[in-house]
Design a protein around this motif. Structure first.
Motif, PDB file in Angstrom:
ATOM      1  N   VAL A   1       0.831  -1.206   0.000  1.00  0.00           N
ATOM      2  CA  VAL A   1       0.000   0.000   0.000  1.00  0.00           C
ATOM      3  C   VAL A   1       0.865   1.255   0.000  1.00  0.00           C
ATOM      4  O   VAL A   1       0.679   2.156  -0.830  1.00  0.00           O
ATOM      5  CB  VAL A   1      -0.959   0.014   1.210  1.00  0.00           C
ATOM      6  N   TYR A   2       1.814   1.327   0.921  1.00  0.00           N
ATOM      7  CA  TYR A   2       2.677   2.505   1.013  1.00  0.00           C
ATOM      8  C   TYR A   2       3.442   2.748  -0.284  1.00  0.00           C
ATOM      9  O   TYR A   2       3.423   3.858  -0.818  1.00  0.00           O
ATOM     10  CB  TYR A   2       3.629   2.347   2.208  1.00  0.00           C
ATOM     11  N   PRO A   3       4.096   1.711  -0.851  1.00  0.00           N
ATOM     12  CA  PRO A   3       4.793   1.972  -2.108  1.00  0.00           C
ATOM     13  C   PRO A   3       3.846   2.284  -3.268  1.00  0.00           C
ATOM     14  O   PRO A   3       4.219   3.034  -4.182  1.00  0.00           O
ATOM     15  CB  PRO A   3       5.612   0.715  -2.377  1.00  0.00           C
ATOM     16  N   ALA A   4       2.638   1.751  -3.260  1.00  0.00           N
ATOM     17  CA  ALA A   4       1.681   2.086  -4.329  1.00  0.00           C
ATOM     18  C   ALA A   4       1.351   3.571  -4.289  1.00  0.00           C
ATOM     19  O   ALA A   4       1.286   4.231  -5.338  1.00  0.00           O
ATOM     20  CB  ALA A   4       0.408   1.252  -4.189  1.00  0.00           C
ATOM     21  N   LEU A   5       1.159   4.108  -3.095  1.00  0.00           N
ATOM     22  CA  LEU A   5       0.870   5.537  -2.964  1.00  0.00           C
ATOM     23  C   LEU A   5       2.079   6.374  -3.378  1.00  0.00           C
ATOM     24  O   LEU A   5       1.939   7.390  -4.056  1.00  0.00           O
ATOM     25  CB  LEU A   5       0.457   5.858  -1.529  1.00  0.00           C
TER      26      LEU A   5
ATOM     27  N   ASP B   1       7.419  -6.305  -2.055  1.00  0.00           N
ATOM     28  CA  ASP B   1       6.344  -6.557  -1.089  1.00  0.00           C
ATOM     29  C   ASP B   1       5.374  -7.613  -1.599  1.00  0.00           C
ATOM     30  O   ASP B   1       4.762  -8.342  -0.812  1.00  0.00           O
ATOM     31  CB  ASP B   1       5.574  -5.269  -0.783  1.00  0.00           C
ATOM     32  N   LEU B   2       5.222  -7.694  -2.916  1.00  0.00           N
ATOM     33  CA  LEU B   2       4.316  -8.673  -3.516  1.00  0.00           C
ATOM     34  C   LEU B   2       5.009  -9.999  -3.833  1.00  0.00           C
ATOM     35  O   LEU B   2       4.394 -10.931  -4.342  1.00  0.00           O
ATOM     36  CB  LEU B   2       3.692  -8.093  -4.789  1.00  0.00           C
ATOM     37  N   GLY B   3       6.313 -10.065  -3.539  1.00  0.00           N
ATOM     38  CA  GLY B   3       7.050 -11.311  -3.739  1.00  0.00           C
ATOM     39  C   GLY B   3       7.674 -11.476  -5.106  1.00  0.00           C
ATOM     40  O   GLY B   3       7.989 -12.597  -5.509  1.00  0.00           O
TER      41      GLY B   3
ATOM     42  N   LEU C   1      11.286   4.271  -9.858  1.00  0.00           N
ATOM     43  CA  LEU C   1      11.917   2.952  -9.834  1.00  0.00           C
ATOM     44  C   LEU C   1      12.020   2.417  -8.415  1.00  0.00           C
ATOM     45  O   LEU C   1      11.780   1.235  -8.158  1.00  0.00           O
ATOM     46  CB  LEU C   1      13.297   3.015 -10.500  1.00  0.00           C
ATOM     47  N   TRP C   2      12.360   3.289  -7.462  1.00  0.00           N
ATOM     48  CA  TRP C   2      12.476   2.858  -6.066  1.00  0.00           C
ATOM     49  C   TRP C   2      11.143   2.309  -5.555  1.00  0.00           C
ATOM     50  O   TRP C   2      11.079   1.233  -4.971  1.00  0.00           O
ATOM     51  CB  TRP C   2      12.948   4.023  -5.185  1.00  0.00           C
ATOM     52  N   TYR C   3      10.074   3.058  -5.785  1.00  0.00           N
ATOM     53  CA  TYR C   3       8.764   2.607  -5.316  1.00  0.00           C
ATOM     54  C   TYR C   3       8.308   1.352  -6.052  1.00  0.00           C
ATOM     55  O   TYR C   3       7.675   0.470  -5.464  1.00  0.00           O
ATOM     56  CB  TYR C   3       7.722   3.726  -5.423  1.00  0.00           C
TER      57      TYR C   3
END
Length: 108
Positions: free
Chosen positions: A23-27, A76-78, A67-69
């Motif tokens: 969630v955090y990286p998606a935002l 996070d999703l594997g 790219l970082w996110y």
């Protein structure tokens, strides 16, 4: 540098609540992508669409944040970034072989 090497090194700076995995990286990805678009918009508005070296460098910095996110969310999703790249290339090859590169829809 290989994509997975980047992802591994970038993960050392991933400081966000673990209960917000994906969630955090998606935002963050949405926000940073917006920053890329803003910089491009300003080149169009202020410079007639002519990308100076400075503008390109500033956009490249924002692309690095994207790219970082992306790396964080994939992890996070594997997935590794190389797996994400391979999945995307397979999808594009399938669309091309079926004559479906144009159009809309996720599963065309």
């Amino acid at each position: 540098m290989k994509l997975n090497e980047y992802q591994e090194q970038a993960s050392a700076s991933a400081i966000y609540p673990r209960d917000m995995k994906a969630v955090y990286p998606a935002l963050g990805l949405a926000g940073e992508t917006g920053e890329v678009a803003e910089k491009v918009k300003k080149v169009i508005r202020d410079h007639g669409g002519n990308f100076s070296e400075e503008a390109k460098t500033e956009i490249a910095k924002e692309l690095g944040d994207v790219l970082w996110y992306l790396a964080a969310m994939a992890g996070d999703l594997g997935f590794t970034l190389e797996q994400i790249a391979e999945i995307n290339l397979q999808k594009l090859a399938s669309r091309k072989s079926r004559g479906q590169l144009h159009g809309s829809g996720d599963n065309r």
